[in-house]
Design a protein around this motif. Structure first.
Motif, PDB file in Angstrom:
ATOM      1  N   ASN A 195       0.563  -1.554  -0.105  1.00 35.43           N
ATOM      2  CA  ASN A 195       0.163  -0.177   0.233  1.00 35.43           C
ATOM      3  C   ASN A 195       0.696   1.064  -0.322  1.00 35.43           C
ATOM      4  O   ASN A 195       0.208   2.668  -1.010  1.00 35.43           O
ATOM      5  CB  ASN A 195      -0.648  -0.133   1.340  1.00 35.43           C
TER       6      ASN A 195
ATOM      7  N   GLY B  66       3.886   1.415  -1.554  1.00 40.08           N
ATOM      8  CA  GLY B  66       4.411   1.344  -2.803  1.00 40.08           C
ATOM      9  C   GLY B  66       5.966   1.136  -2.201  1.00 40.08           C
ATOM     10  O   GLY B  66       6.431   1.565  -2.789  1.00 40.08           O
TER      11      GLY B  66
ATOM     12  N   TYR C 217       7.484  -1.881  -1.890  1.00 38.45           N
ATOM     13  CA  TYR C 217       7.756  -3.370  -1.772  1.00 38.45           C
ATOM     14  C   TYR C 217       9.362  -3.521  -2.516  1.00 38.45           C
ATOM     15  O   TYR C 217       9.735  -4.351  -1.579  1.00 38.45           O
ATOM     16  CB  TYR C 217       6.726  -3.821  -2.269  1.00 38.45           C
TER      17      TYR C 217
ATOM     18  N   GLN D  98      -2.343   2.776  -1.938  1.00 38.71           N
ATOM     19  CA  GLN D  98      -1.833   3.746  -2.297  1.00 38.71           C
ATOM     20  C   GLN D  98      -2.576   5.090  -2.234  1.00 38.71           C
ATOM     21  O   GLN D  98      -3.161   5.823  -3.344  1.00 38.71           O
ATOM     22  CB  GLN D  98      -1.663   3.893  -3.912  1.00 38.71           C
TER      23      GLN D  98
ATOM     24  N   ARG E 103      -6.354  -6.115  -3.628  1.00 33.82           N
ATOM     25  CA  ARG E 103      -4.723  -6.284  -3.242  1.00 33.82           C
ATOM     26  C   ARG E 103      -4.116  -7.452  -2.887  1.00 33.82           C
ATOM     27  O   ARG E 103      -2.923  -7.882  -2.915  1.00 33.82           O
ATOM     28  CB  ARG E 103      -4.833  -4.929  -2.259  1.00 33.82           C
TER      29      ARG E 103
ATOM     30  N   ASP F 287      -2.787  -0.765 -14.961  1.00 31.20           N
ATOM     31  CA  ASP F 287      -2.283  -1.200 -13.063  1.00 31.20           C
ATOM     32  C   ASP F 287      -3.979  -0.543 -12.406  1.00 31.20           C
ATOM     33  O   ASP F 287      -4.325  -0.928 -11.051  1.00 31.20           O
ATOM     34  CB  ASP F 287      -1.126  -0.766 -12.512  1.00 31.20           C
TER      35      ASP F 287
ATOM     36  N   SER G  72       5.590   7.603  -1.447  1.00 29.73           N
ATOM     37  CA  SER G  72       6.960   6.899  -2.577  1.00 29.73           C
ATOM     38  C   SER G  72       6.442   6.714  -3.670  1.00 29.73           C
ATOM     39  O   SER G  72       5.081   7.826  -3.891  1.00 29.73           O
ATOM     40  CB  SER G  72       6.006   5.984  -2.009  1.00 29.73           C
TER      41      SER G  72
ATOM     42  N   ASN H 188       7.048   4.321  -5.547  1.00 27.80           N
ATOM     43  CA  ASN H 188       7.035   3.363  -6.735  1.00 27.80           C
ATOM     44  C   ASN H 188       5.967   2.209  -6.637  1.00 27.80           C
ATOM     45  O   ASN H 188       5.234   3.007  -5.739  1.00 27.80           O
ATOM     46  CB  ASN H 188       8.397   2.247  -6.732  1.00 27.80           C
TER      47      ASN H 188
END
Ligand code: 4GP
Length: 835
Positions: A97, A99, A101, A235, A482, A502, A833, A835
């Motif tokens: 969530n 971003g 990871y 996000q 998710r 996405d 974030s 990514n």
């Protein structure tokens, strides 16, 4: 107003920075200052904790900013009251969530640590039994993702759902000590503790204006301490709160008793208070009329309502507008005592008159029913209820009196109707019917799938439907893509994103675009490869943990859910025995190789469910060791099915077993998760199966069995299971195999209770559905041989599953029931974030 985040925090601050270097520094810092370890002596758990704190830090500004925004704007808020929240592990979900990871993965790799390994380390908070608790968790996720102001209220059980081990084929329950190593995701708020009363008696008094009041003099008072967990949306900056209550004794010791020398007495009182939130009752789709359970329900409900009132006061809002400020959803009847408790708070503690209090109360609550099974409808004996909640009993009597007057006006001279609808069941020992209280006290009542909502209106709540037709509505369940796609099946998620971008992650209907690629052979190949890879992963896992080799090219046929007779795991078992018998009779038979996988827990006191587990394991024992099977048939019972494990299982399925007796499964949600991951369903026309089949297309769904209506007709006509046994040789052979002791080392008695129940009662009509089921299973085997066609059917399941996102369900609740609006939360630039 002072800014929530200190202004001098910079992008590179160790608590907010999101590049690899900062993350590494923060990780080491947490390892040192929180875990008090250095790498050489650190355990895997220390690393997990250090990482969890690193990630939590990056959540906090969003969380606090959300709290501040909600405080300032005082938006209408959803309070989701649920005795269960089956959240699953937090770390992976938060990384996704936020971003973060990939960048965290890299940071860990630079330390020589595998992120997957660290994720495995998390003890999942198993604060729920199954469907109902996991649904609450999906809804909390969607609420945050849709930026809806919401709070989840529940119980912080010290021991969640038991861990399941299998010994000699039987389920053994092990205490779930999930808090043993600490929980980095929760923040205790002892300063916000509240008091909850129990027992005692009531007294009447008149105030100086000559007004009559009731005062509750309790026998004991227990403290409720909130533990808060941030629930970040995908996000978004909205991080809602999951507030779980822990029970504590008001004072650590009763000093009077202590001084009198009754040391143990005083300690005992403390532990009695704490018992209230000690353990989750491990029953699914049924209830036990235990006083402690009722006390748990009241405890968390009272804490939550008092908390809401306190928040309104802090915002200078008048309680007259309670119902405008909060929409409270009752997740099944477990929190329904809230209807009486809100009345008590308004009447006795805030001096409202009855009509005003009742008006507020009935505009506040909405009730979701999750089951039609009669054994699951909660009712509390009047004696038990009155001894713990004397004031609430009075209030419920009064509600009932006034309610029955209304019924009399609408349906004059209908004594039977009054008896049927009364909140008090007076047919024998007197009981409070909680579902009736929920219907009377709520402005909306919903079932969880179309069929279920219809059946509620026709059967279980028929009288209430006639009384208040406008209250009834349906909200078909949904699940979060998710956790159940992006997080659990990254290979599939990446492939989809590569093809269609996405945006499907928050708008699941976008998956429809995949239909364009149905005849794109490269895409089909890749799609197939993803499934094979995921199956290989599961096969590796099974080899490591069970020392059994399974073939990823075989059809993975999975039934994973709570064990219950109505879910009919034993019907599946009968098919396995049938296949086994066929191969034994004809060892060269050309069969489609299958791996049957089962997972699920049985309630510890549910003997028949435990016997079903033993049966499956006993069949597995014989089948897996019979050389005639030549790897064409494998059976494995996977122990300790929980959210973490479910995330491994859904993506690997070719076939999803949704085979409940029609009319018994309210909705199902596993059915959605499997289909989302490309499994085809074999199922009855039950619960949400019907709607899944409607959207994926009947040609992409394997249907069998009686309809809900046929089930009723059959029963009414005098169903006799022996007719099926005597007239169906394959069925007879399968049952005889069991009764001969073939799967029980020659013991003909072991499975007798199960067989007797099938042959003499067969409440769930396994025998009536058997032939239709095995014919359907044979069609599945045939279909699996046409690989290209199978892949297309599988793609269509994914492409058309959009309706079953919990985002859609939450939108339905928002528009049709709660009438709340989204409220966007802004956070400073630096913590966005990348990514
Ligand atoms: C379950 C129902 O059995 C299931 O059909 C439904 O999908 C789920 O609730 C969520 O609505 N019920 C329970 C329970 O888990 O404990 O009653």
């Amino acid at each position: 107003m002072v800014s929530i985040v200190p202004n001098n925090i910079q992008i590179e601050d160790d608590r907010t920075g999101i590049n690899v270097e900062t993350l590494k520094r923060a990780f080491l810092d947490n390892l040192f200052y929180i875990q008090a370890k250095f790498p050489k002596i650190s355990t895997k758990n220390d690393y997990y904790m250090a990482l969890a704190y690193t990630v939590r830090d990056r959540l906090l500004n969003r969380w606090l900013q959300t709290t501040q925004t909600y405080l300032e704007k005082a938006p209408r808020t959803v309070a989701y009251l649920s005795a269960e929240f089956l959240m699953g592990p937090h770390l992976g979900n938060n990384l996704m969530n936020l971003g973060l990871y990939n960048v965290v993965k890299q940071a860990m790799e630079e330390f020589g640590l595998g992120l997957t390994d660290l994720l495995e380390q998390e003890e999942e908070p198993g604060l729920g039994n199954g469907g109902l608790g996991r649904l609450a968790a999906c809804y909390i996720d969607s609420l945050a993702t849709l930026e809806i102001p919401a709070i989840g209220y529940g119980i912080r059980y010290e021991y969640g759902i038991f861990d399941q081990e299998i010994k000699n084929g039987w389920q053994v329950e092990i205490t779930d000590k999930w808090l043993r190593y600490g929980n980095p995701w929760e923040v205790p708020r002892p300063e916000a503790e509240l008091e909850v009363k129990f027992g005692g008696h009531t007294e009447n008094y008149t105030d100086e204006h000559g007004r009559y009041h009731v005062q509750w003099i309790p026998f004991k008072v227990v403290k409720g301490v909130p533990y808060d967990t941030p629930i970040l949306g995908f996000q978004t900056n909205n991080a809602n709160t999951l507030r779980l209550w822990k029970a504590e004794a008001p004072e650590s010791f009763d000093f009077e008793a202590f001084n009198k020398g009754d040391y143990f007495g005083s300690v005992q009182e403390k532990s009695e208070c704490e018992n209230i939130t000690k353990v989750l009752y491990p029953n699914d789709d049924s209830y036990q009329g235990k006083q402690l359970r009722l006390e748990q329900q009241f405890f968390f409900v009272s804490c939550s309502l008092q908390d809401m009132i306190r928040m309104m006061k802090a915002q200078n809002l008048t309680l007259e507008r309670f119902h405008e400020h909060f929409a409270i959803q009752l997740n099944d009847t477990h929190p329904t005592i809230a209807v009486a408790e809100l009345m008590r708070l308004l009447l006795d503690e805030h001096q409202f008159d009855w009509d005003k209090a009742w008006n507020i109360t009935t505009k506040t609550f909405a009730y979701t029913n999750h089951t039609l099974l009669p054994e699951a409808l909660e009712r509390w004996s009047i004696n038990m209820f009155g001894s713990s909640f004397p004031r609430h009993l009075q209030i419920i009597y009064e509600i009932n009196l006034r309610f029955l007057d209304e019924v009399r006006i609408k349906f004059p001279d209908d004594g039977n109707r009054l008896r049927r609808m009364s909140i008090i069941d007076e047919s024998g020992e007197r009981y409070i019917r909680m579902a009736h209280l929920a219907c009377v006290g709520s402005f909306a009542i919903n079932g969880v799938a179309e069929l279920h909502s219809e059946l509620l209106k026709k059967t279980t709540l028929h009288d209430f439907y006639e009384m208040y037709p406008e209250k009834f509505t349906n909200v078909t369940n949904g699940v979060t893509p998710r956790r159940f796609m992006v997080l659990s099946n990254p290979r599939l998620a990446n492939l989809i994103t590569k093809k269609i971008g996405d945006s499907w992650v928050t708008n699941l209907d976008e998956l429809r675009k995949l239909e364009t690629f149905l005849y794109d052979s490269d895409f089909c190949k890749e799609f197939h490869q993803v499934k094979q890879d995921v199956k290989q992963d599961l096969a590796n896992y099974i080899r490591t943990n069970y020392n059994i080799t399974i073939d990823p090219n075989s059809l993975f046929d999975i039934q994973a859910k709570r064990i219950h007779e109505y879910k009919r795991q034993h019907l599946n078992a009968l098919y396995i025995i049938t296949l086994y018998n066929r191969i034994k009779a004809n060892p060269n038979l050309d069969v489609t190789p299958r791996t049957f996988l089962f997972g699920g827990k049985a309630a510890p006191g549910y003997y028949m469910a435990k016997l079903i587990i033993k049966l499956i394991n006993s069949i597995a024992d014989v089948v897996n060791h019979d050389p005639d099977m030549r790897d064409r048939l494998k059976v494995i019972f996977l122990k300790d099915y929980n959210v973490k494990f479910a995330q491994r299982v859904y993506p690997a399925a070719d076939l999803s077993e949704q085979i409940s007796t029609a009319g018994k499964e309210a909705s199902g949600t596993g059915n959605m998760k499997f289909s989302m991951n490309g499994a085809l369903t074999i199922g009855t026309l039950d619960g949400a199966n019907i709607e899944i089949r409607e959207v994926v297309g009947e040609e992409n769904f394997f249907l069998f069995g009686l309809t809900a209506e046929e089930v009723l007709q059959k029963k009414a006509a005098g169903y006799n299971p022996w007719d099926y046994y005597n007239s169906n040789p394959e069925l007879k052979l399968a049952i005889d195999r069991i009764s001969s002791g073939f799967f029980s080392h020659g013991d003909p008695n072991l499975f007798k209770p199960l067989l007797d129940s099938l042959l003499y009662r067969d409440q769930y009509l396994l025998l009536a559905d058997y032939q239709s089921y095995i014919e359907c299973q044979d069609r599945v085997s045939q279909a699996y041989r046409d690989r290209e066609q199978w892949i297309r059917m599988s793609i269509l399941n994914v492409a058309r599953i959009g309706k079953f996102s919990s985002d859609r369900s939450i939108r339905d609740y928002v528009q049709n029931i709660w009438k709340v609006s989204a409220l966007k939360v802004e956070v400073p630039e630096y913590s966005q974030s990348t990514n």
